[in-house]
Design a protein around this motif. Structure first.
Motif, short mmCIF file in Angstrom:
data_model
loop_
_atom_site.label_atom_id
_atom_site.label_comp_id
_atom_site.label_asym_id
_atom_site.label_seq_id
_atom_site.Cartn_x
_atom_site.Cartn_y
_atom_site.Cartn_z
N LEU A 76 0.82 -1.10 -0.32
CA LEU A 76 -0.19 0.28 0.10
C LEU A 76 0.76 1.48 -0.14
CD1 LEU A 76 -2.99 1.50 0.76
CD2 LEU A 76 -2.61 1.28 2.74
N ALA A 77 2.13 0.95 1.15
CA ALA A 77 2.55 2.35 0.99
C ALA A 77 3.81 2.85 -0.37
CB ALA A 77 3.45 2.32 2.22
N ALA A 78 3.86 1.57 -0.67
CA ALA A 78 4.78 1.45 -2.32
C ALA A 78 3.69 1.74 -3.20
CB ALA A 78 5.24 0.09 -2.79
N HIS A 79 2.92 1.43 -3.61
CA HIS A 79 1.87 1.88 -4.67
C HIS A 79 1.45 3.86 -4.64
CE1 HIS A 79 -1.76 2.07 -7.52
NE2 HIS A 79 -2.15 2.79 -6.24
N SER A 80 1.14 3.98 -3.21
CA SER A 80 0.55 5.56 -2.89
C SER A 80 1.45 6.40 -3.51
CB SER A 80 0.34 5.61 -1.38
OG SER A 80 -0.97 4.43 -1.10
N LEU A 81 2.91 5.83 -2.88
CA LEU A 81 3.94 6.64 -3.56
C LEU A 81 4.20 6.47 -4.98
CD1 LEU A 81 6.77 7.94 -2.87
CD2 LEU A 81 7.39 5.51 -2.90
N LEU A 82 4.47 5.62 -5.40
CA LEU A 82 3.78 5.55 -6.87
C LEU A 82 3.18 6.37 -7.46
CD1 LEU A 82 4.87 1.87 -7.75
CD2 LEU A 82 6.87 3.97 -8.36
N VAL A 83 2.14 6.76 -7.47
CA VAL A 83 1.13 7.04 -7.97
C VAL A 83 1.49 8.80 -7.49
CG1 VAL A 83 -1.57 8.03 -7.19
CG2 VAL A 83 -0.84 5.63 -7.34
N VAL A 85 4.74 9.75 -7.26
CA VAL A 85 5.21 9.97 -8.00
C VAL A 85 5.37 10.58 -9.16
CG1 VAL A 85 7.38 9.20 -9.39
CG2 VAL A 85 7.31 9.27 -6.33
N GLN A 86 3.97 9.30 -9.50
CA GLN A 86 3.53 9.73 -11.30
C GLN A 86 3.13 11.21 -11.43
OE1 GLN A 86 5.58 7.26 -12.81
NE2 GLN A 86 3.69 6.51 -14.34
N ALA A 87 2.23 10.84 -11.05
CA ALA A 87 1.12 12.73 -10.63
C ALA A 87 1.95 13.59 -10.66
CB ALA A 87 -0.17 12.71 -9.17
N LEU A 88 3.45 13.73 -9.98
CA LEU A 88 3.91 14.84 -9.71
C LEU A 88 5.14 14.83 -11.55
CD1 LEU A 88 5.93 14.17 -6.79
CD2 LEU A 88 4.17 16.23 -6.89
N GLU A 112 1.99 20.65 -3.07
CA GLU A 112 1.72 20.11 -2.48
C GLU A 112 0.26 19.38 -2.65
OE1 GLU A 112 0.31 21.63 2.73
OE2 GLU A 112 1.07 23.13 1.46
N ASP A 113 -0.90 19.75 -2.88
CA ASP A 113 -1.58 18.78 -3.34
C ASP A 113 -1.65 17.37 -4.03
OD1 ASP A 113 -3.58 20.98 -2.08
OD2 ASP A 113 -4.09 21.80 -4.36
N VAL A 114 -0.99 17.58 -5.10
CA VAL A 114 -0.82 16.26 -5.70
C VAL A 114 -0.44 15.46 -4.39
CG1 VAL A 114 0.52 15.60 -7.54
CG2 VAL A 114 -0.23 18.16 -8.13
N PHE A 115 1.10 15.53 -4.09
CA PHE A 115 1.60 14.61 -3.48
C PHE A 115 0.82 13.93 -2.09
CE2 PHE A 115 3.15 13.65 0.97
CZ PHE A 115 4.48 12.85 0.56
N ILE A 116 -0.16 15.54 -1.45
CA ILE A 116 -1.62 14.24 -0.50
C ILE A 116 -2.07 13.97 -1.49
CG2 ILE A 116 -2.84 15.37 1.18
CD1 ILE A 116 -1.55 17.89 1.82
N SER A 117 -3.13 14.22 -2.47
CA SER A 117 -3.79 13.07 -3.59
C SER A 117 -3.26 11.89 -3.51
CB SER A 117 -4.27 14.26 -4.32
OG SER A 117 -5.07 15.36 -4.16
N GLY A 118 -2.02 12.39 -3.88
CA GLY A 118 -1.67 10.65 -4.57
C GLY A 118 -1.11 9.60 -3.39
N ASP A 218 -3.03 6.90 -10.69
CA ASP A 218 -3.22 5.29 -10.33
C ASP A 218 -2.60 4.70 -11.48
OD1 ASP A 218 -4.15 3.52 -8.17
OD2 ASP A 218 -6.16 4.27 -8.59
N GLN A 219 -3.63 4.93 -12.34
CA GLN A 219 -3.40 3.22 -13.94
C GLN A 219 -1.94 3.24 -14.20
OE1 GLN A 219 -6.04 1.92 -14.87
NE2 GLN A 219 -6.80 3.16 -12.77
N THR A 220 -1.24 4.42 -14.67
CA THR A 220 0.37 4.34 -14.67
C THR A 220 0.46 3.78 -13.65
OG1 THR A 220 0.85 6.81 -14.26
CG2 THR A 220 -0.26 5.69 -16.77
N ALA A 221 0.74 3.85 -12.59
CA ALA A 221 1.24 3.12 -11.45
C ALA A 221 0.99 1.82 -11.53
CB ALA A 221 1.11 4.14 -10.40
#
Length: 227
Positions: A76-83, A85-88, A112-118, A218-221
């Motif tokens: 979960l943490a790994a996927h969330s981090l990837l999301v 990072v991809q969003a950024l 900040e919005d991008v990071f928190i949302s991901g 989310d899809q690309t991560a």
């Protein structure tokens, strides 16, 4: 925003916590998320509360699913981090393109919005899985016990995205008025997480560029684990 986005990505790229084949260091994932959070989250009391929430809700050790992407300890943490990072990585060209649209004056988002949302888009999965075992046959036909993840029977959920919003607001109540972030997390699953009534006004939510950005991320991560 570009300077903050670049700084966040530099933190990730320097640590390299997740490899191209999906393998990752659980400790490095945690350290990277916390370092990025320390850098970008401006409300320090909420930042402290967020860290406490992650620790107390098994965010660092939970899988991201029972069968699909990130269905391993710490997934979960790994996927969330990837999301995040991809969003950024998509954020700057995405924002520049959106600035050309007729809705540009109605919406804006920050790094900040991008990071928190991901990071928070799948908070509803933290602590919701239990481990069980079942008998299976190995390659030689011998019986063995295999451990797998299963959703706990007592899980109460308001819906994938909405539950994650509710859990985020437990630690970061100042985001209550940030509809850009709330909508991005609430609608990150697209049409797959909508009730018939919610689908009537779904097109309005797609005017929010952060909704589309987190859906794309989310899809690309998920590709790191071949879905």
């Amino acid at each position: 925003m570009k300077e903050q986005v670049d700084s966040l990505l530099a933190i990730y790229d320097e640590r390299k916590p997740i490899q191209k084949d999906g393998t990752f260091s659980q400790e490095s994932v945690q350290e990277t998320i916390l370092s990025m959070a320390d850098f970008i989250i401006s409300e320090k009391e909420s930042l402290s509360n967020l860290k406490d929430w992650m620790d107390s809700h098994d965010f660092w050790t939970s899988p991201a699913s029972t069968r699909f992407h990130g269905n391993v300890k710490g997934g979960l943490a790994a996927h969330s981090l990837l999301v995040a990072v991809q969003a950024l990585r998509f954020a700057i060209p995405f924002a520049e393109n959106f600035a050309l649209s007729k809705q540009a004056g109605n919406f804006s988002f920050t790094a900040e919005d991008v990071f928190i949302s991901g990071i928070a888009h799948d908070f509803c999965k933290a602590g919701t899985y239990a481990t069980e075992s079942r008998k299976t046959k190995d390659f030689n036909g011998n019986w063995k016990y295999e451990t797998y993840y299963k959703t706990k029977n007592d899980v109460r959920n308001l819906g994938h995205g909405n539950e994650s919003v509710l859990l985020l607001l437990e630690s970061m109540p100042h985001l209550l008025k940030n509809r850009t972030v709330i909508e991005a997390i609430s609608r990150h699953m697209g049409f797959s997480d909508l009730s018939p009534m919610e689908s009537y006004n779904y097109s309005n939510l797609l005017q929010n560029p952060l909704v589309l950005l987190i859906q794309l991320a989310d899809q690309t991560a998920a590709q790191w684990w071949d879905l």
